[in-house]
Write an enzyme that holds these catalytic residues in place. Structure first.
Site, PDB file in Angstrom:
ATOM      1  N   ILE A   1       0.835  -1.204   0.000  1.00 26.83           N
ATOM      2  CA  ILE A   1       0.000   0.000   0.000  1.00 26.83           C
ATOM      3  C   ILE A   1       0.867   1.250   0.000  1.00 26.83           C
ATOM      4  O   ILE A   1       0.568   2.224  -0.694  1.00 26.83           O
ATOM      5  CB  ILE A   1      -0.969  -0.011   1.188  1.00 26.83           C
TER       6      ILE A   1
ATOM      7  N   ARG B   1      -3.366   1.844  11.576  1.00 27.62           N
ATOM      8  CA  ARG B   1      -4.130   1.467  12.757  1.00 27.62           C
ATOM      9  C   ARG B   1      -4.088   2.631  13.735  1.00 27.62           C
ATOM     10  O   ARG B   1      -3.083   3.345  13.823  1.00 27.62           O
ATOM     11  CB  ARG B   1      -3.519   0.234  13.429  1.00 27.62           C
TER      12      ARG B   1
ATOM     13  N   ASP C   1      -8.239   8.093   9.301  1.00 32.78           N
ATOM     14  CA  ASP C   1      -9.230   7.070   8.950  1.00 32.78           C
ATOM     15  C   ASP C   1      -9.351   6.029  10.053  1.00 32.78           C
ATOM     16  O   ASP C   1     -10.238   5.186  10.005  1.00 32.78           O
ATOM     17  CB  ASP C   1      -8.825   6.386   7.633  1.00 32.78           C
TER      18      ASP C   1
ATOM     19  N   GLU D   1     -11.702   2.598  18.246  1.00 34.63           N
ATOM     20  CA  GLU D   1     -12.845   2.611  17.319  1.00 34.63           C
ATOM     21  C   GLU D   1     -13.995   1.758  17.857  1.00 34.63           C
ATOM     22  O   GLU D   1     -13.759   0.716  18.455  1.00 34.63           O
ATOM     23  CB  GLU D   1     -12.409   2.053  15.961  1.00 34.63           C
TER      24      GLU D   1
ATOM     25  N   HIS E   1     -12.961   4.671   9.261  1.00 33.06           N
ATOM     26  CA  HIS E   1     -12.194   3.473   8.871  1.00 33.06           C
ATOM     27  C   HIS E   1     -12.744   2.888   7.565  1.00 33.06           C
ATOM     28  O   HIS E   1     -13.199   1.745   7.503  1.00 33.06           O
ATOM     29  CB  HIS E   1     -12.211   2.426   9.978  1.00 33.06           C
TER      30      HIS E   1
ATOM     31  N   GLY F   1     -10.914   2.780   4.575  1.00 38.29           N
ATOM     32  CA  GLY F   1      -9.843   2.598   3.596  1.00 38.29           C
ATOM     33  C   GLY F   1     -10.168   1.597   2.506  1.00 38.29           C
ATOM     34  O   GLY F   1      -9.921   1.839   1.324  1.00 38.29           O
TER      35      GLY F   1
END
Length: 329
Positions: free
Chosen positions: A164, A241, A265, A270, A288, A290
């Protein structure tokens, strides 16, 4: 350890976490599929069922496939985890007990890189603020002010240069933005300057984009010292993360002007997001997302299914993680 043996016996599988159609309907009559959305659900399965389960699909990173959970399944052969990060799976325990662990790399690479790039631009150019401006009617009475940030005068340091990270770097290349990176070791076939020391890279850039795995090795690696080194023009984008960033230190850095802005994000707890972040105008917050498009999440679910089906057809796992006791095809 050999690949899973083929048998006329039905194979018991567990979907551990949220159940989605591809996971629920992806297995033939040769499999018996059980479901446990939470740790409590897992513990409510009868001992007879737990004793039969040979494969587990862990369907989201908030589900902890830890030592205590996995040890309840004595015949377990494979854990197929949804997502590229697998810090929620005790891969060390799995390796010690000859349990294969797989993840879902590649199929989400471009999607996450798209979101990372979009989040960077939205943060710099203040798109959320501009959207609110139009909706409020203010544009009808006064001109919108210039944005402080721009890609045009930026140098980006990518924290992590895996699949990524490299996809993000390609997008920055296309935008004519200089790129450097930090990782424990230099990445093969990557020409960008490598910084073995994160703090030194933070001093040399004005933008950090974080895409490293979670876990103990990266916990709070973006800390007060790193943010201070990034400086008052600094922008932080985190699509990794929440645990990777020291959240209280980030909040303080944003409040005090130690850095300029952040695009996030992911968060430490969370779906709970600190109220202080919610009230800040120099932060863009995403839930979140992505990899959260229908096409990509379906591909990820299918890879979870395909890993389990390959193993129990007597083949090697398709995408094993580094710690797993067997190699992929």
């Amino acid at each position: 350890m050999a690949a899973g043996s083929i048998s006329s016996e039905k194979i018991d599988l567990l979907i551990y976490g949220p159940v989605r159609p591809i996971l629920e309907n992806g297995f033939s009559d040769h499999f018996v599929v059980h479901k446990a959305e939470t740790r409590g659900d897992l513990e409510r399965l009868t001992p007879a069922v737990r004793d039969r389960i040979r494969g587990v699909a862990v369907t989201y990173h908030t589900v902890r496939a830890d030592r205590d959970s996995l040890s309840q399944l004595p015949k377990l052969e494979m854990v197929a985890s949804f997502g590229v990060g697998y810090d929620h799976v005790d891969a060390k325990y799995a390796a010690e007990n000859n349990i294969v662990v797989t993840n879902t790399p590649d199929v989400l690479t471009e999607e996450v890189a798209d979101v990372a790039m979009g989040l960077l631009i939205a943060t710099l150019r203040e798109f959320v603020k501009a959207d609110r401006y139009v909706r409020s009617g203010l544009w009808q009475t006064q001109n919108y002010p210039l944005s402080v940030g721009s890609l045009r005068d930026r140098k980006v340091g990518i924290v992590g240069m895996g699949r990524i990270g490299q996809a993000i770097a390609r997008r920055l290349d296309a935008s004519l933005v200089p790129v450097v990176y930090h990782s424990r070791n230099p990445s093969k076939d990557v020409s960008y300057k490598h910084y073995p020391d994160l703090l030194e890279m933070a001093k040399a850039v004005d933008t950090l984009m974080v895409i490293v795995p979670g876990g103990a090795a990266t916990n709070k690696m973006i800390n007060e010292e790193v943010l201070k080194a990034l400086g008052p023009r600094g922008v932080l984008v985190n699509v990794a993360r929440g645990s990777v960033v020291d959240e209280p230190a980030l909040i303080q850095a944003l409040k005090s002007g130690t850095i300029l802005a952040a695009g996030l994000d992911v968060f430490a707890a969370e779906p709970n997001v600190p109220d202080e972040l919610k009230t800040m105008q120099n932060v863009v917050l995403l839930p979140h997302i992505g990899s959260a498009s229908v096409v990509t999440r379906n591909a990820m679910d299918q890879l979870v299914v395909d890993n389990l089906k390959a193993w129990f057809a007597g083949k090697a796992p398709l995408t094993p993680v580094a710690e797993t006791p067997v190699k992929g095809r």
